[in-house]
Write a protein that holds these residues in place. Sequence first.
Motif, short mmCIF file in Angstrom:
data_model
loop_
_atom_site.label_atom_id
_atom_site.label_comp_id
_atom_site.label_asym_id
_atom_site.label_seq_id
_atom_site.Cartn_x
_atom_site.Cartn_y
_atom_site.Cartn_z
N LEU A 1 0.83 -1.20 0.00
CA LEU A 1 0.00 0.00 0.00
C LEU A 1 0.87 1.25 0.00
N ILE A 2 0.44 2.27 -0.70
CA ILE A 2 1.15 3.54 -0.68
C ILE A 2 0.51 4.45 0.36
N TRP A 3 1.27 5.39 0.86
CA TRP A 3 0.75 6.33 1.85
C TRP A 3 0.77 7.74 1.27
N GLY A 4 0.38 8.72 2.08
CA GLY A 4 0.03 10.05 1.61
C GLY A 4 1.00 10.72 0.67
N LYS A 5 2.25 10.88 1.07
CA LYS A 5 3.23 11.57 0.21
C LYS A 5 3.51 10.78 -1.07
N GLN A 6 3.50 9.46 -0.96
CA GLN A 6 3.72 8.64 -2.16
C GLN A 6 2.58 8.84 -3.16
N ALA A 7 1.36 8.88 -2.67
CA ALA A 7 0.21 9.13 -3.55
C ALA A 7 0.30 10.52 -4.16
N GLN A 8 0.77 11.48 -3.39
CA GLN A 8 0.93 12.85 -3.92
C GLN A 8 1.93 12.87 -5.07
N CYS B 1 14.04 12.19 3.05
CA CYS B 1 14.90 11.62 4.08
C CYS B 1 15.21 10.16 3.72
N ASN B 2 16.12 9.57 4.45
CA ASN B 2 16.41 8.15 4.25
C ASN B 2 15.26 7.30 4.76
N GLY B 3 15.06 6.14 4.13
CA GLY B 3 14.07 5.19 4.61
C GLY B 3 12.63 5.61 4.43
N SER B 4 12.37 6.46 3.44
CA SER B 4 11.00 6.97 3.25
C SER B 4 10.22 6.19 2.20
N GLY B 5 10.85 5.21 1.56
CA GLY B 5 10.16 4.47 0.50
C GLY B 5 10.21 5.17 -0.84
N LYS B 6 11.22 6.02 -1.05
CA LYS B 6 11.28 6.78 -2.30
C LYS B 6 11.57 5.88 -3.50
N THR B 7 12.40 4.86 -3.33
CA THR B 7 12.67 3.96 -4.45
C THR B 7 11.44 3.12 -4.76
N PHE B 8 10.70 2.74 -3.73
CA PHE B 8 9.45 2.01 -3.95
C PHE B 8 8.45 2.84 -4.76
N VAL B 9 8.29 4.11 -4.40
CA VAL B 9 7.32 4.92 -5.14
C VAL B 9 7.82 5.21 -6.55
N ALA B 10 9.13 5.27 -6.75
CA ALA B 10 9.66 5.40 -8.11
C ALA B 10 9.30 4.17 -8.93
N PHE C 1 9.18 12.91 9.61
CA PHE C 1 7.91 13.00 10.34
C PHE C 1 6.70 12.72 9.45
N ASP C 2 6.92 12.67 8.13
CA ASP C 2 5.83 12.33 7.21
C ASP C 2 5.64 10.83 7.04
N THR C 3 6.67 10.05 7.37
CA THR C 3 6.64 8.62 7.07
C THR C 3 5.70 7.88 8.02
N PRO C 4 5.10 6.78 7.56
CA PRO C 4 4.15 6.05 8.40
C PRO C 4 4.73 5.57 9.72
N ASN C 5 6.01 5.18 9.72
CA ASN C 5 6.60 4.68 10.96
C ASN C 5 6.55 5.71 12.07
N LEU C 6 6.91 6.97 11.75
CA LEU C 6 6.86 8.01 12.77
C LEU C 6 5.44 8.51 12.99
#
Length: 199
Positions: A1-8, A24-33, A179-184
């Motif tokens: 599933l994608i989350w808010g910033k990824q959908a944006q 930031c690191n670990g934000s799922g940027k490569t996944f959304v790419a 602070f945008d990432t789901p983990n935090l």
Amino acid sequence: LIWGKQAQILRSIKRHRRVAVRSCNGSGKTFVAACAVIWWLMAHPHDPAMVVTTAPTQHQVHDLLWREIRTLYFKNSRLFPTSTTITQTTLELSPRHYATGLSTDSPERFQGFHETNILFVVDEASGVREEVYDAIEGSMTSRRARLLLIGNPTSLAGTFYKAFHQRRTQYKTIHISAFDTPNLQNSCPPSFGKGLGDG
């Protein structure tokens, strides 16, 4: 599933010619790419469509971005035409409906790509050579051409840096902070991080 910033990010590719994402690191940027690559091909089922991806090294292309693409494909292969083929760095639905991954050691390889629906995805964009960006710009001739730059802001010069500064009016810019990432988002109390800025 994608989350808010990824959908944006995915919505922004649809609406804007150039999108730049600093993260930031670990934000799922490569996944959304990777999601952007799959989405672009699936969003143009009846028209020619092409995606050209790159990153600073062959390792980053092959083992990071395209690993995510391959994982997404195999999890959803039933949605693709039965004629679809996939290799370590190509996904082909038909001869004019495909994605390919190129490393940046030969900038001339990026010249000559022209298609009505073409998307360039540059992962770890701050580390990509300027000659590659020059070649990509030469292929951004179609009205429906799109460019996604995504990475950590590790350089104070070059195309990726300028997308957020001197050339900001030419890009839809997005910032993903920790602070945008789901983990935090799921683990921090509501007031945590307020007043700290983007850092």
